[in-house]
Enzyme design. Structure first.
Site, short mmCIF file in Angstrom:
data_model
loop_
_atom_site.label_atom_id
_atom_site.label_comp_id
_atom_site.label_asym_id
_atom_site.label_seq_id
_atom_site.Cartn_x
_atom_site.Cartn_y
_atom_site.Cartn_z
N GLU A 309 0.82 -1.21 0.00
CA GLU A 309 0.00 0.00 0.00
C GLU A 309 0.86 1.26 0.00
OE1 GLU A 309 -2.68 -0.69 3.34
OE2 GLU A 309 -4.03 -1.80 2.04
N ASP A 383 -8.50 -8.94 4.41
CA ASP A 383 -8.24 -7.85 5.35
C ASP A 383 -9.31 -7.74 6.44
OD1 ASP A 383 -6.93 -5.71 6.42
OD2 ASP A 383 -7.54 -4.26 4.91
N GLU A 411 -12.53 -1.82 12.02
CA GLU A 411 -12.47 -1.12 10.74
C GLU A 411 -13.59 -1.52 9.79
OE1 GLU A 411 -8.78 -1.67 8.60
OE2 GLU A 411 -9.59 -0.78 6.78
N HIS A 539 -15.51 -7.72 1.78
CA HIS A 539 -15.01 -6.43 1.27
C HIS A 539 -16.03 -5.72 0.37
CE1 HIS A 539 -12.07 -3.38 0.57
NE2 HIS A 539 -11.07 -4.09 1.08
C1 GCV Z 1 -2.44 0.65 8.43
C2 GCV Z 1 -5.95 -1.99 5.56
C3 GCV Z 1 -6.38 -0.72 6.21
C4 GCV Z 1 -5.23 0.28 6.30
C5 GCV Z 1 -4.07 -0.41 7.04
C6 GCV Z 1 -3.70 -1.66 6.26
C7 GCV Z 1 -2.58 -2.43 6.92
O1 GCV Z 1 -5.70 -1.80 4.21
O2 GCV Z 1 -7.45 -0.16 5.51
O3 GCV Z 1 -5.67 1.41 7.01
O4 GCV Z 1 -2.97 0.45 7.14
O5 GCV Z 1 -4.82 -2.51 6.19
O6 GCV Z 1 -2.90 -3.36 7.66
O7 GCV Z 1 -1.44 -2.11 6.73
#
Ligand code: GCV
Length: 720
Positions: A309, A383, A411, A539
């Site tokens: 990411e 995730d 989340e 998701h």
């Molecule tokens: C800290 C997901 C979350 C991100 C997070 C990422 C990760 O994509 O949306 O906010 O980033 O996981 O675990 O690194």
């Protein structure tokens, strides 16, 4: 020592003040008076004579906690002394310092208690009964003391108590996704509790309460910075601030860790590269480690998110994850530090199914990591969804230890407005059988190191803690912090046992309350799956903030859209991960493949995770897929409504503040569950082209209405 004493006193005063209001600040350490306390009945004296035969900072913490706990729980002032006499009813001492006549009564081998284990037992000598809390060192005494207090809190009998406990996992950590500006990525309980601006000089008393809470459930490490990291934390100015946190947490057995930004040598070190094979880069990290350890000798090590990411990493220099991790591991190894390297890697440029990418990347690296590297793997391959099959990496790397990463913060699971007790989710994953070494090769045995005889083991939970007065936003979200810690210590505990402990210590010992509230907690996981992502969907949350439904999310990076995951079309719905699709299923051991590979026998709760299924397909339950999907969405909402009704009957058992708080949040949850149900059913109906089963209530609004619901300034992300 003096500073710590002052801090502890301030905390005590603060606690006494705050405990007047039932605002949730005291978590499960409320220590309210327990009627008919069995301890007093057993010992039949109004005074508790306690002896602590140790003089460390941790012993001072133990003393304070006992004082705080016992004087409230028993309404009696305990006497705490340094020498044993005839009146002594509780002795807290390491095995080494216990008097010989008591030691002689201990049959357990002291070494079996390890560094952190403890033994609580009743000692009978010369007509006098006393309780002994012992361990190899003061950390064990601390954990034993919290356990002892929890017996009293739950009004459990301590008559002839005999209890030994040793943690199954070595590194039990919270991961804070907290930024230096105090925003918390995916945080729903206010700002970060770490006030970097005022550190190192201002020591917020809350740091002590944070440490107490963690120690009480056995958490022994905390990564205080976000995995999307800022190199600034590695500058001398910030390391100095970290020293204060390290010194404050140390007496509670908690080590501090940092996230390491891979490009730090360039960003703050003035180098031209961060290539892990470059000597200057290696020296930079070696010196950085020395600098940290000089100030924090028990610094835990680094957690790294690399090439994921948008984060920098070794692949920027065409090096592998192993080369990157090993460079950092070499830097901390001389000081006993570890590197937790995350396997959460995927790229939208890679043509492969996102669910396969971490395995494809890390499986070939098995055996290539230094001994002090541990790979941190999320529980599932996508995730932190309401339900995911376990991550296929578990069991796949016999030569490389893996640690679990659970998300405690919600989340994808309702942020801080949904009552969602996560222990059933954690347990489902921990108990899952990978078949890595035949039947019984559970995920739990992989992460505790027992299956592959690893000498390092770990578990991390992404914290749900913020500076809200009750720490976690939703009063019941405290239970997820608690459950994470308890399972990290002992993954054999059941979700029910943990819920019961937590409810008793957090609310009341009343049986009727406990039974009803426990049921609400246990059911909450399946309810949430049903109204959000039933039958293996995943998701399909709103874009970016992930709050509320968004099955229509499309455009931009494919693997951040809902269409990528649900694949709904006129033929059916679901992601084909079988051999006729992405073949992600092939990453599991054959027995697991057998469980999921056949559309006819795949468990319904994971069906659309592994298969694209036609709308008319008859499921085992007799319904067509479309009808079943509708029933599940409706069942989810109905169960939340019944949870709300159950909760409303509990008013008489607990304080008004927290009762009302939970009631209001349940109202929000019911409305949001309805929002989820109608948005999803109407959206998928465009493809199924079938009516909603007639006995089910019709949606009040059109799909457009639900698509137009927009939430701005949802916490947890950078808002504009
Ligand atoms: C800290 C997901 C979350 C991100 C997070 C990422 C990760 O994509 O949306 O906010 O980033 O996981 O675990 O690194």
């Amino acid at each position: 020592m003096n500073k710590l004493r002052t801090l502890l006193t301030i905390t005590l005063v603060l606690l006494l003040f705050l405990s007047k209001a039932e605002n949730g600040y005291n978590l499960w350490l409320r220590y309210t008076k327990v009627e008919n306390q069995v301890l007093l009945k057993t010992y039949q004296d109004a005074t508790l004579n306690i002896v602590i035969l140790d003089n460390s900072e941790t012993s001072m913490v133990i003393k304070n906690e006992l004082y705080l706990g016992l004087r409230s729980l028993l309404s009696t002032e305990p006497e705490i002394a340094n020498t044993i006499n005839d009146q002594t009813s509780l002795i807290i001492a390491t095995l080494n310092s216990l008097p010989e006549n008591i030691k002689a009564n201990i049959t357990i081998e002291d070494k079996t208690l390890g560094d952190e284990g403890y033994f609580i037992f009743t000692n009978q000598s010369e007509n006098k009964k006393s309780i002994i809390i012992t361990g190899n060192n003061d950390k064990g005494l601390l954990y034993g003391t919290f356990k002892f207090l929890s017996y009293l809190q739950q009004n459990q009998s301590i008559e002839d108590i005999n209890f030994t406990s040793i943690p199954k996992i070595k590194h039990r950590l919270l991961n804070h996704w907290d930024n230096l500006d105090r925003t918390v990525e995916r945080g729903y309980a206010g700002f970060s509790i770490f006030d970097w601006h005022k550190l190192p000089d201002y020591v917020d008393p809350r740091y002590v309460d944070y440490a107490r809470a963690n120690a009480s459930i056995g958490i022994n490490g905390t990564v205080v910075t976000n995995v999307n990291s800022n190199a600034l934390i590695l500058t001398p100015q910030y390391i100095k601030k970290l020293v204060t946190l390290a010194n404050t947490f140390r007496p509670y057995g908690i080590k501090v860790y940092l996230t390491a930004r891979f490009s730090a040598p360039v960003e703050i070190g003035g180098l031209k590269t961060a290539d892990p094979t470059n000597n200057e880069v290696q020296n930079w990290w070696n010196n950085k480690a020395k600098e940290i350890y000089k100030l924090i000798p028990d610094f835990g090590g680094f957690l790294v998110k690399a090439n994921s990411e948008g984060q920098p990493g070794p692949q920027d220099y065409k090096r592998t994850h192993a080369e990157g991790a090993n460079m950092l591991a070499d830097a901390v190894a001389p000081f006993g530090g570890i590197v937790m390297w995350r396997a959460f890697v995927y790229s939208h440029e890679a043509p492969d199914d996102r669910a396969k990418q971490a395995y494809s990347e890390f499986k070939p690296l098995d055996g290539k990591f230094r001994a002090n590297v541990i790979i941190q793997v999320k529980n599932g391959a996508i995730d932190f969804q309401p339900r995911e099959p376990f991550h296929p990496l578990f069991g796949a790397t016999p030569k490389t230890p893996l640690m679990m990463e659970f998300q405690i913060t919600q989340e994808y699971t309702g942020c801080a407005t949904h009552l969602f007790y996560q222990a059933p989710l954690y347990k489902e994953v921990l108990n899952a059988d990978t078949y890595a070494k035949g039947q019984g090769s559970t995920v739990a045995k992989i992460i505790d190191g027992s299956l592959h005889n690893n000498n390092i083991s770990g578990i991390a939970g992404v914290a749900n803690i913020g500076n809200d007065i009750n720490w976690t936003g939703h009063p019941f979200a405290q239970a997820n912090w608690y459950a994470f810690g308890r399972l990290a210590w002992n993954h054999e505990l059941t979700a029910e046992e943990i819920a019961e402990e937590w409810l008793k210590m957090t609310f009341t010992n009343d049986k009727d309350f406990i039974n009803a509230a426990k049921q609400i907690m246990i059911n909450s996981r399946e309810n949430l799956v049903n109204y959000m992502t039933p039958l293996g969907l995943h998701h399909i949350m709103a874009r970016n903030h992930h709050y509320g439904p968004g099955p229509w999310v499309d455009g931009g990076r494919a693997d951040w859209t809902s269409l990528y995951y649900h694949q709904a079309n006129d033929d059916g719905i679901g992601f084909n991960r079988s051999s006729t699709g992405s073949n992600a299923i092939s990453q599991y051991f054959p027995e697991v493949q057998d469980l999921y590979k056949n559309i006819k026998t795949c468990p319904e709760n994971s069906l659309l995770w592994f298969h694209h299924v036609s709308w008319d397909k008859k499921l085992a339950s007799g319904n067509s897929l479309w009808d079943k999907l509708c029933y599940k969405y409706y069942e989810g909402v109905d169960s939340v409504i019944s949870a709300q009704k159950q909760w409303n009957k509990l008013e008489k058992y607990i304080d008004k503040e927290r009762f009302d708080h939970v009631s209001s949040l349940l109202k929000i949850q019911v409305n949001e569950a309805l929002w989820w149900r109608y948005a999803c059913v109407l959206y998928f109906q465009q493809f199924s082209k079938q009516p909603i089963p007639k006995e089910l209530e019709k949606p009040k609004f059109s799909l457009e209405h639900y698509k137009n619901i927009e939430h701005r300034f949802v916490p947890g992300i950078k808002n504009e």
